[in-house]
Write a protein that holds these residues in place. Structure first.
Motif, PDB file in Angstrom:
ATOM      1  N   HIS A   1       0.832  -1.212   0.000  1.00 13.26           N
ATOM      2  CA  HIS A   1       0.000   0.000   0.000  1.00 13.26           C
ATOM      3  C   HIS A   1       0.863   1.257   0.000  1.00 13.26           C
ATOM      4  N   LEU A   2       1.923   1.259   0.795  1.00 13.97           N
ATOM      5  CA  LEU A   2       2.823   2.415   0.844  1.00 13.97           C
ATOM      6  C   LEU A   2       3.581   2.574  -0.468  1.00 13.97           C
ATOM      7  N   VAL A   3       4.033   1.455  -1.011  1.00 16.40           N
ATOM      8  CA  VAL A   3       4.765   1.481  -2.277  1.00 16.40           C
ATOM      9  C   VAL A   3       3.885   2.028  -3.405  1.00 16.40           C
ATOM     10  N   ASP A   4       2.618   1.671  -3.366  1.00 17.07           N
ATOM     11  CA  ASP A   4       1.690   2.057  -4.435  1.00 17.07           C
ATOM     12  C   ASP A   4       1.416   3.563  -4.457  1.00 17.07           C
ATOM     13  N   CYS A   5       1.735   4.258  -3.371  1.00 15.85           N
ATOM     14  CA  CYS A   5       1.532   5.716  -3.338  1.00 15.85           C
ATOM     15  C   CYS A   5       2.342   6.430  -4.413  1.00 15.85           C
ATOM     16  N   PHE A   6       3.416   5.806  -4.895  1.00 15.85           N
ATOM     17  CA  PHE A   6       4.269   6.445  -5.896  1.00 15.85           C
ATOM     18  C   PHE A   6       3.661   6.407  -7.288  1.00 15.85           C
ATOM     19  N   ARG A   7       2.510   5.779  -7.425  1.00 15.32           N
ATOM     20  CA  ARG A   7       1.825   5.725  -8.718  1.00 15.32           C
ATOM     21  C   ARG A   7       1.450   7.126  -9.209  1.00 15.32           C
ATOM     22  N   GLN A   8       1.312   8.083  -8.294  1.00 13.97           N
ATOM     23  CA  GLN A   8       0.840   9.422  -8.650  1.00 13.97           C
ATOM     24  C   GLN A   8       1.882  10.230  -9.426  1.00 13.97           C
ATOM     25  N   PHE A   9       3.151   9.825  -9.391  1.00 13.42           N
ATOM     26  CA  PHE A   9       4.197  10.617 -10.031  1.00 13.42           C
ATOM     27  C   PHE A   9       4.290  10.326 -11.518  1.00 13.42           C
ATOM     28  N   ASN A  10       4.680  11.343 -12.281  1.00 11.41           N
ATOM     29  CA  ASN A  10       4.763  11.233 -13.736  1.00 11.41           C
ATOM     30  C   ASN A  10       6.056  10.557 -14.170  1.00 11.41           C
ATOM     31  N   ILE A  11       6.020   9.994 -15.371  1.00  8.07           N
ATOM     32  CA  ILE A  11       7.206   9.406 -15.995  1.00  8.07           C
ATOM     33  C   ILE A  11       7.612  10.316 -17.152  1.00  8.07           C
ATOM     34  N   CYS A  12       8.735  10.990 -17.028  1.00  9.21           N
ATOM     35  CA  CYS A  12       9.123  11.928 -18.078  1.00  9.21           C
ATOM     36  C   CYS A  12      10.608  11.882 -18.414  1.00  9.21           C
ATOM     37  N   LEU A  13      11.435  11.290 -17.564  1.00  2.00           N
ATOM     38  CA  LEU A  13      12.876  11.271 -17.796  1.00  2.00           C
ATOM     39  C   LEU A  13      13.270  10.088 -18.673  1.00  2.00           C
ATOM     40  N   PRO A  14      14.367  10.213 -19.423  1.00  2.18           N
ATOM     41  CA  PRO A  14      14.798   9.126 -20.332  1.00  2.18           C
ATOM     42  C   PRO A  14      14.956   7.779 -19.640  1.00  2.18           C
ATOM     43  N   ILE A  15      15.577   7.765 -18.446  1.00  2.49           N
ATOM     44  CA  ILE A  15      15.794   6.489 -17.765  1.00  2.49           C
ATOM     45  C   ILE A  15      14.466   5.879 -17.341  1.00  2.49           C
ATOM     46  N   GLN A  16      13.507   6.713 -16.944  1.00  3.23           N
ATOM     47  CA  GLN A  16      12.196   6.201 -16.546  1.00  3.23           C
ATOM     48  C   GLN A  16      11.471   5.563 -17.726  1.00  3.23           C
ATOM     49  N   LYS A  17      11.571   6.205 -18.878  1.00  8.89           N
ATOM     50  CA  LYS A  17      10.910   5.656 -20.070  1.00  8.89           C
ATOM     51  C   LYS A  17      11.563   4.340 -20.485  1.00  8.89           C
ATOM     52  N   PHE A  18      12.883   4.279 -20.352  1.00 12.80           N
ATOM     53  CA  PHE A  18      13.594   3.038 -20.686  1.00 12.80           C
ATOM     54  C   PHE A  18      13.157   1.897 -19.773  1.00 12.80           C
ATOM     55  N   VAL A  19      13.160   2.153 -18.466  1.00 14.61           N
ATOM     56  CA  VAL A  19      12.780   1.112 -17.498  1.00 14.61           C
ATOM     57  C   VAL A  19      11.319   0.712 -17.681  1.00 14.61           C
ATOM     58  N   PHE A  20      10.464   1.692 -17.949  1.00 18.90           N
ATOM     59  CA  PHE A  20       9.043   1.414 -18.147  1.00 18.90           C
ATOM     60  C   PHE A  20       8.825   0.515 -19.370  1.00 18.90           C
TER      61      PHE A  20
ATOM     62  N   LYS B   1       6.524  -1.258  -9.223  1.00 16.90           N
ATOM     63  CA  LYS B   1       7.250  -0.687 -10.361  1.00 16.90           C
ATOM     64  C   LYS B   1       7.188   0.834 -10.371  1.00 16.90           C
ATOM     65  N   TRP B   2       6.100   1.412  -9.848  1.00 13.59           N
ATOM     66  CA  TRP B   2       5.981   2.875  -9.853  1.00 13.59           C
ATOM     67  C   TRP B   2       6.989   3.516  -8.925  1.00 13.59           C
ATOM     68  N   MET B   3       7.225   2.889  -7.789  1.00 17.23           N
ATOM     69  CA  MET B   3       8.237   3.406  -6.868  1.00 17.23           C
ATOM     70  C   MET B   3       9.629   3.253  -7.476  1.00 17.23           C
ATOM     71  N   PHE B   4       9.859   2.132  -8.142  1.00 19.94           N
ATOM     72  CA  PHE B   4      11.152   1.906  -8.789  1.00 19.94           C
ATOM     73  C   PHE B   4      11.389   2.939  -9.897  1.00 19.94           C
ATOM     74  N   LEU B   5      10.359   3.239 -10.671  1.00 21.36           N
ATOM     75  CA  LEU B   5      10.463   4.252 -11.717  1.00 21.36           C
ATOM     76  C   LEU B   5      10.757   5.630 -11.120  1.00 21.36           C
ATOM     77  N   HIS B   6      10.108   5.931 -10.007  1.00 16.38           N
ATOM     78  CA  HIS B   6      10.308   7.233  -9.366  1.00 16.38           C
ATOM     79  C   HIS B   6      11.768   7.419  -8.958  1.00 16.38           C
ATOM     80  N   PHE B   7      12.342   6.397  -8.317  1.00 15.36           N
ATOM     81  CA  PHE B   7      13.701   6.553  -7.808  1.00 15.36           C
ATOM     82  C   PHE B   7      14.768   6.391  -8.899  1.00 15.36           C
ATOM     83  N   SER B   8      14.418   5.732  -9.990  1.00 17.33           N
ATOM     84  CA  SER B   8      15.347   5.747 -11.133  1.00 17.33           C
ATOM     85  C   SER B   8      15.434   7.169 -11.691  1.00 17.33           C
ATOM     86  N   GLY B   9      14.303   7.878 -11.680  1.00 15.83           N
ATOM     87  CA  GLY B   9      14.304   9.271 -12.120  1.00 15.83           C
ATOM     88  C   GLY B   9      15.096  10.161 -11.174  1.00 15.83           C
TER      89      GLY B   9
END
Length: 234
Positions: free
Chosen positions: A164-183, A197-205
């Protein structure tokens, strides 16, 4: 505060605690203590300004070798059976983050509050260690027979709380090159790790932006957070 009874749930108490009536932090300090804090904050601002200004002198060791060495060293705290997978994933991300061309004005960031950056770094360390402890508890319960199958773990309330806590990061946008690659990589398995995966994408950014700004101590803290999250996924 303000002679209000302890334990009262009235709106005036909440207003006093969280609103404009709250006393300034400095009012609780002795003058000598405040002077020491002001001196430390000034030194912090100067040291971080110097750190950022020296970014142009960073070497390949600072950009890639040191973070990868940090990953290898930190892996000793994780399950040995997943070391190779985690090392492969994180090394690939570090290579991309350190080489991405992010000269677009969108990514021009100025560090205006060194205190906030250091607070963020501390929070990441605390969050990572807390997540590792939670995962250790889940695995320990599983090994002791309390949670006999993967389905038992997935239905465990402790696991649900973490997710549930991890899922809170779903609200953030994906806009950086590394985020798009990982996504794009994650899209090949759309049913896996739908929350984490949303939390992982956030911190890769955040890792990528830390490279751009030149905050290499924050690079390490992002890596540690991503390692903790990978441990949850695996």
């Amino acid at each position: 505060m303000d002679d209000l009874p302890i334990g009262s749930n009235s709106s005036s108490v909440k207003s006093c605690m969280f609103g404009s009536s709250q006393l300034a932090f400095e009012s609780y300090l002795q003058p000598a203590t405040k002077d020491k804090i002001d001196h430390l904050v000034t030194k912090l601002n100067q040291s971080l300004d110097c750190y950022v200004n020296n970014t142009a002198h960073r070497t390949k060791f600072d950009l890639m070798d040191a973070p990868i060495a940090y990953i290898r060293e930190s892996l000793n705290a994780f399950d040995k059976s997943y070391k190779d997978k985690m090392l492969s994933i994180l090394t690939s991300i570090v290579h991309r983050c350190s080489s991405d061309n992010m000269r677009d004005p969108l990514f021009c960031i100025e560090v205006k509050s060194p205190q906030d950056i250091c607070l963020l770094a501390s929070i990441l360390k605390l969050m990572s260690s807390s997540m590792l402890q939670a995962i250790w508890c889940l695995r320990h319960n599983s090994n002791s027979g309390c949670l006999k199958t993967l389905q038992d773990v997935l239905s465990c309330k402790k696991y649900e709380s973490v997710v549930h806590l991890v899922d809170c990061f779903r609200q953030f946008n994906i806009c950086l090159p590394i985020q798009k690659f990982v996504f794009d990589v994650m899209k090949t398995h759309p049913m896996r790790h739908k929350e984490s995966k949303w939390m992982f994408l956030h911190f890769s950014g955040l890792l990528s932006l830390s490279y751009v700004v030149g905050l290499y101590f924050l690079v390490k803290d992002c890596i540690l957070t991503m390692m903790s999250l990978l441990n949850l996924c695996l």
